[in-house]
Each structure stands twice: as C-alpha cells, then as structure tokens.
Design an enzyme around this catalytic site. Structure first.
Site, PDB file in Angstrom:
ATOM      1  N   ARG A  15     -23.237 -79.270 -36.276  1.00 46.79           N
ATOM      2  CA  ARG A  15     -22.004 -78.756 -35.688  1.00 46.79           C
ATOM      3  C   ARG A  15     -22.318 -77.711 -34.602  1.00 46.79           C
ATOM      4  O   ARG A  15     -22.171 -77.961 -33.417  1.00 46.79           O
ATOM      5  CB  ARG A  15     -21.121 -78.123 -36.780  1.00 46.79           C
ATOM      6  CG  ARG A  15     -19.679 -77.863 -36.330  1.00 46.79           C
ATOM      7  CD  ARG A  15     -19.459 -76.545 -35.624  1.00 46.79           C
ATOM      8  NE  ARG A  15     -19.873 -75.385 -36.412  1.00 46.79           N
ATOM      9  CZ  ARG A  15     -19.899 -74.151 -35.943  1.00 46.79           C
ATOM     10  NH1 ARG A  15     -19.530 -73.919 -34.684  1.00 46.79           N
ATOM     11  NH2 ARG A  15     -20.313 -73.146 -36.688  1.00 46.79           N
ATOM     12  N   HIS A 207     -24.970 -65.132 -40.029  1.00 44.52           N
ATOM     13  CA  HIS A 207     -25.100 -66.205 -39.039  1.00 44.52           C
ATOM     14  C   HIS A 207     -25.680 -65.574 -37.769  1.00 44.52           C
ATOM     15  O   HIS A 207     -24.949 -65.112 -36.904  1.00 44.52           O
ATOM     16  CB  HIS A 207     -23.694 -66.789 -38.811  1.00 44.52           C
ATOM     17  CG  HIS A 207     -23.612 -67.941 -37.873  1.00 44.52           C
ATOM     18  ND1 HIS A 207     -23.423 -69.238 -38.299  1.00 44.52           N
ATOM     19  CD2 HIS A 207     -23.660 -68.013 -36.521  1.00 44.52           C
ATOM     20  CE1 HIS A 207     -23.347 -70.041 -37.259  1.00 44.52           C
ATOM     21  NE2 HIS A 207     -23.495 -69.332 -36.154  1.00 44.52           N
ATOM     22  N   HIS A 209     -27.925 -65.393 -34.260  1.00 46.53           N
ATOM     23  CA  HIS A 209     -28.441 -66.151 -33.109  1.00 46.53           C
ATOM     24  C   HIS A 209     -29.695 -65.431 -32.592  1.00 46.53           C
ATOM     25  O   HIS A 209     -29.804 -64.210 -32.693  1.00 46.53           O
ATOM     26  CB  HIS A 209     -27.382 -66.248 -32.014  1.00 46.53           C
ATOM     27  CG  HIS A 209     -26.361 -67.312 -32.279  1.00 46.53           C
ATOM     28  ND1 HIS A 209     -25.761 -68.047 -31.289  1.00 46.53           N
ATOM     29  CD2 HIS A 209     -25.852 -67.791 -33.450  1.00 46.53           C
ATOM     30  CE1 HIS A 209     -24.912 -68.916 -31.824  1.00 46.53           C
ATOM     31  NE2 HIS A 209     -24.937 -68.781 -33.128  1.00 46.53           N
ATOM     32  N   CYS A 240     -27.514 -71.089 -26.291  1.00 45.78           N
ATOM     33  CA  CYS A 240     -26.456 -70.077 -26.294  1.00 45.78           C
ATOM     34  C   CYS A 240     -25.498 -70.348 -25.140  1.00 45.78           C
ATOM     35  O   CYS A 240     -25.910 -70.346 -23.982  1.00 45.78           O
ATOM     36  CB  CYS A 240     -27.069 -68.686 -26.140  1.00 45.78           C
ATOM     37  SG  CYS A 240     -25.854 -67.395 -25.901  1.00 45.78           S
ATOM     38  N   ASN A 249     -28.524 -70.439 -32.321  1.00 45.59           N
ATOM     39  CA  ASN A 249     -28.785 -70.175 -33.745  1.00 45.59           C
ATOM     40  C   ASN A 249     -30.259 -69.969 -34.024  1.00 45.59           C
ATOM     41  O   ASN A 249     -31.110 -70.644 -33.447  1.00 45.59           O
ATOM     42  CB  ASN A 249     -28.362 -71.396 -34.578  1.00 45.59           C
ATOM     43  CG  ASN A 249     -26.866 -71.627 -34.553  1.00 45.59           C
ATOM     44  OD1 ASN A 249     -26.396 -72.458 -33.807  1.00 45.59           O
ATOM     45  ND2 ASN A 249     -26.130 -70.891 -35.345  1.00 45.59           N
TER      46      ASN A 249
END
Lengths: 299, 299
Positions: A15, A207, A209, A240, A249
């Site tokens: 996703r 989460h 990055h 990104c 990520n």
C-alpha cells in the site's frame, strides 16, 4: 539496555510503497508478491488502499487484489479506507482489518483529504462504526506526528488530541506516522514519553520514514521505551512524495536485520523476505534502496 | 535522555573515503576539496595516507596534498602512517597528527598489514616513539572491533588487549572501527560499557560504517553512553571494500544533521559541508550516497 523481547512488524509496502511508485505494477504481480510476503513469516500485511482510483491509480485494482490473494492463516490482511465508499469496497473484498487515516497538522489534513481536522472526525466515526458492525478491527493512522511539510513543527498536544479522538471512536490500534521523515531521536523520546500518560503502548505503532536516515535510530529509541509494533516497507519501496528521490518508509529488511542482530524476536525469515524483494524489484524494473537488498544483490 | 552537550566530528573522507573509490581524483581537486572542508567548520580532517602507493595508488600524492593545502587555524590535519617510511613522508609533509592502525582480529591484521598482531606492535611502537619525538600527537585505529570479514565475531577481551597495547605506546586517542559495518546497537552498548572500566571516554572515538544501515543507531547508543568523538566521511564517500556497492563510513552530513536536530552542538556548517560535497561529487563524476546530499541535489 531495556528492550522488548518481541516485536511485531507490519508490512505496508503493497500500500504505502506502491502508492508512491510511479510505475503501475501488474495486478498479477501484486498478487504474487503479496503471496510471497505471506510466506515470509509476516503476521500483518497492508495489501492495498480503497481510496478512489482518481487519487491513487496505482491501487485501482484494490478489490481484485484483495479477493485474489491466498490468505494465509495467522496473517492479518489490512487495507486503507478513506470513507464509506471505500469501506464498502473493502467489505466487499473482505479484508481482515481496515485502516482509517488523518493528519495531526491542519494543512496536511486539508491537502491530503480536503477537509479540516474537525470535519474529518464525523466521516471517520461513521467508517469505524460501520466497520465494527461488520466485525472488522480498525487501525488508525495519524500522519505528520513529528512534523508537517506545510506547517513545520506540530504541537504534541495537538497530536495527543487527535489520538484521543480516534481512540474514542473505538479503534484498536493507532500508528504514529513520521510522514516526511523528519523525526529525530530526541523528539521521538519526548513525544513518546509524553504519550505514555495517555495511551497504552499495546495500542500504539510507529511508522517511521527514512528520508533523512534516522529511521533506525528513531526505532531504537522507541524500542528502549518499550514500544514493539513498527510499520515498514520491504526494500524501502515507495520513496518520499515530498522529496523526489529520497527514501520513504523504513525498509522492512533492514529493520528485521537490525532486530535479529539485537536478539529481538520477530516472526520473519529474512531470506524469504529478500526473495520477495527481488520479485517486486523485477516487476518495478529498478533496484530497491534498502541496504539488505543491495547486499543480497551483490552477494 | 542523557546526551553529551557537544560532539567532535573527525572527517576521514579524503583518506578513508578516497582510498576506497576506484577513480583517481586530480591532486588539484583534492587540495581544493580539503580547503573547502577546512572552511566548513570541521576541526579535524584526515587528509591522506602515507601508505606505499603500490597498495593505495589513489593516495600516491600524499606529500603534495599535505604540503599544498591551506592550513586553517584551529583545524588539525591528520594522516595515516603504516610504518617508519610512511612516518618519514608524513613528517616531511608536516601533518599535525599521525594515525597508526591495526586490527583487533588476527586474520584481518594479517590480510591488511601482512603481520601477526604481536609482530605489529614493535613496528607501531617505533612509529609512535619517533612521531612523539617530532612533537606530533598520535591517533590509533583499531579495525574490526565489532566483527571481522574473515574471523567473524571478535572477542571483546582481545579488543581491550589491543587497545591497552596501543595506549601503552603513548597514543593520544584511539578510534574503534566497525570496519565492515556489522555492529548493532546492543553490541555497541555491550562493548563500550565493558571498555569503560579500562579507558577514558575522552580518549576514545567511534568509527562506524553504514553498510547495514545501523551507523546512526549505533552512534545514538554511543552518545547515550557519553561518547562524543565520531569519525565520518562526507556524503558517505568510499563505499565498503568488502561488499561491492554497499555503504562505507557513516556520512558526515547525515551525522551532522542528526546531531543538529537533536540539539547537540558541533562546529560544522551543514550548508558549507554540502557545497564541499557537491564539489567532490563532480570530481568523482557520480553522486554520493548520503541522504543529505540526495535531498540537497533534489532541492
């Protein structure tokens, strides 16, 4: 060092990764890839997003993907839903869990979902109610927790307020997103320590990055504070959207490798994971940016 | 979080970076580059190595580089020397500090300097004595502290023994090298905690490689333990000689950026540093792998 014994990794590559790649991947390849991910020992895979294809054409085959993958016992298959229309499709495709999302910063929320923060709540509440009635668990994402591409710094109290509002809707878990990869370890320590007074670590995920290379350092701080659920994307797939060519990520494979080396248990077989990485690399026609993928290509 | 207020960064790009790049850089470009590095606020630059050109042709112009750069007040200009012949050239070129080196693992020492560990000591002792007599400070490097490409795991007691032997020679500082980038945060915590009983943090530096993406996480642990001297290479110049295409030294710019974000003082102007990075990038004819260089190229 005080570290959790066990960590759960939630793979968001199909996703969050694919939605940020320009190339369209064949539906068949996505299905194959997710099936490989299921065999790698992952216990959670976010397989797609039921956002309108006008916004994310990369994931327009969401229903077909969700219906065609081989569901492995013990693996939770989640998907993003923005609204009731998206939920309808997600329920039709019978995903195990739905994820709702919003931002901690007003401008990013406005830009990303075209509503103010306060106007977003009733939309999400309806989705959560309906999903719960359908027997689904619900995950929440809060974006821009550690900084916003438009507003800059984000007030921690605003983050906490948004989180409270989402938990009050009855969501099961909340993932705190460093959407543009600006979090640093001191800030992560500060924000997470402050959140301890409000929320259980059992219900929070991180989460991160890796845009500025700090994702594993930030992960380390979260681990030291006892957090044990992390989102990541195999190979660092996705990049990104705010800094062309920069990392998105944190890479699942680099995270798994670090945890292994640190003696922290998780469920994933790194070799199988890297095989799945090589598969999606050839579908994409370009190398994934993670260190482990790089090393395994040269080996 | 308990962190040092101030950190010193030692730039090793002109030596550790360039010696691992295949391309030969024009002497004029090296001199220009080092002069730019001097203006970026760095207080320490390792400018070259006086190893025999047969082994490292990339640095055969060591004397010319050392003699031609503009020495800026407040900056220490160091160079690597393997033996008395190298020291002779280093003294001729009048560097401020010389660095000696050896490995903590027998096989790497044998492969790298063609001697057993015990046979290496007298050679280094002679260099240290002579350098001290010439009024130079001496830095020591211990390679493969956290793992060896040939022997695998390296006994911490063996590391401590090598460090004791080097300090007994009268060296001023010792840099602990994760030569192949295998250290993980738990191991770094363990090794450095053990070393505290033997050595002062004032005399130790950490030299991390980012081959597996853990360099900034490892740096974070070292910072939490109070270590405050770190080696790095601008842009991540140099790669890793043991894993083709993989990262070498942690990137100075990514390290500086993280420290800035964490509110830890250091002396470097990131913009000037990145300008110097763009200069050496065009000399090399290829992009440097660090995150900050990538972001600044896209900006």
């Amino acid at each position: 060092m005080n570290l959790p014994k066990q960590v759960q990794i939630k793979e968001v590559g199909p996703r969050d990764g694919l939605q940020n790649e320009k190339q369209l991947i064949h539906t068949e390849d996505k299905i194959n890839w997710i099936n490989q991910l299921s065999e790698s020992g992952l216990s959670y895979i976010e397989i797609t997003s039921f956002v309108h294809p006008k916004w994310i054409p990369q994931l327009k085959d969401a229903v077909e993907v969700a219906k065609s993958i081989k569901r492995k016992e013990g693996v939770t298959y989640g998907a993003l839903v923005p609204n009731m229309k998206g939920l309808e499709r997600a329920l039709e495709a019978d995903v195990d869990e739905v994820s709702i999302f919003m931002s901690a910063s007003e401008s990013h929320n406005q830009n990303n979902i075209n509503k103010s923060i306060s106007d977003t709540y009733p939309v999400l509440r309806e989705v959560v109610d309906e999903a719960k009635q359908a027997g689904k668990s619900v995950r929440g994402y809060v974006s821009t927790v550690f900084g916003c591409p438009y507003d800059g710094a984000v007030d921690e109290n605003q983050v906490i307020d948004v989180c409270h509002n989402l938990f009050d809707m009855g969501i099961d878990e909340l993932s705190l997103g460093d959407t543009i990869g600006v979090a640093n370890p001191v800030q992560v320590n500060q924000v997470l320590t402050k959140m301890e007074a409000h929320f259980s670590k059992e219900q929070l995920a991180l989460h991160f990055h890796d845009t500025r290379g700090m994702a594993l350092a930030n992960t380390l701080i979260a681990l030291q504070l006892g957090y044990h659920t992390f989102d990541s994307s195999l190979g660092g797939l996705g990049g990104c959207p705010y800094a062309k060519g920069a990392s998105g990520n944190v890479a699942t494979d680099d995270l798994v490798h670090m945890l292994q080396e640190m003696g922290i248990e998780q469920s994933i077989d790194l070799n199988k994971l890297l095989e799945a990485g090589h598969f999606i690399e050839s579908s994409l026609g370009q190398p994934l940016p993670s260190k482990q993928m790089g090393i395994s290509r040269k080996a």
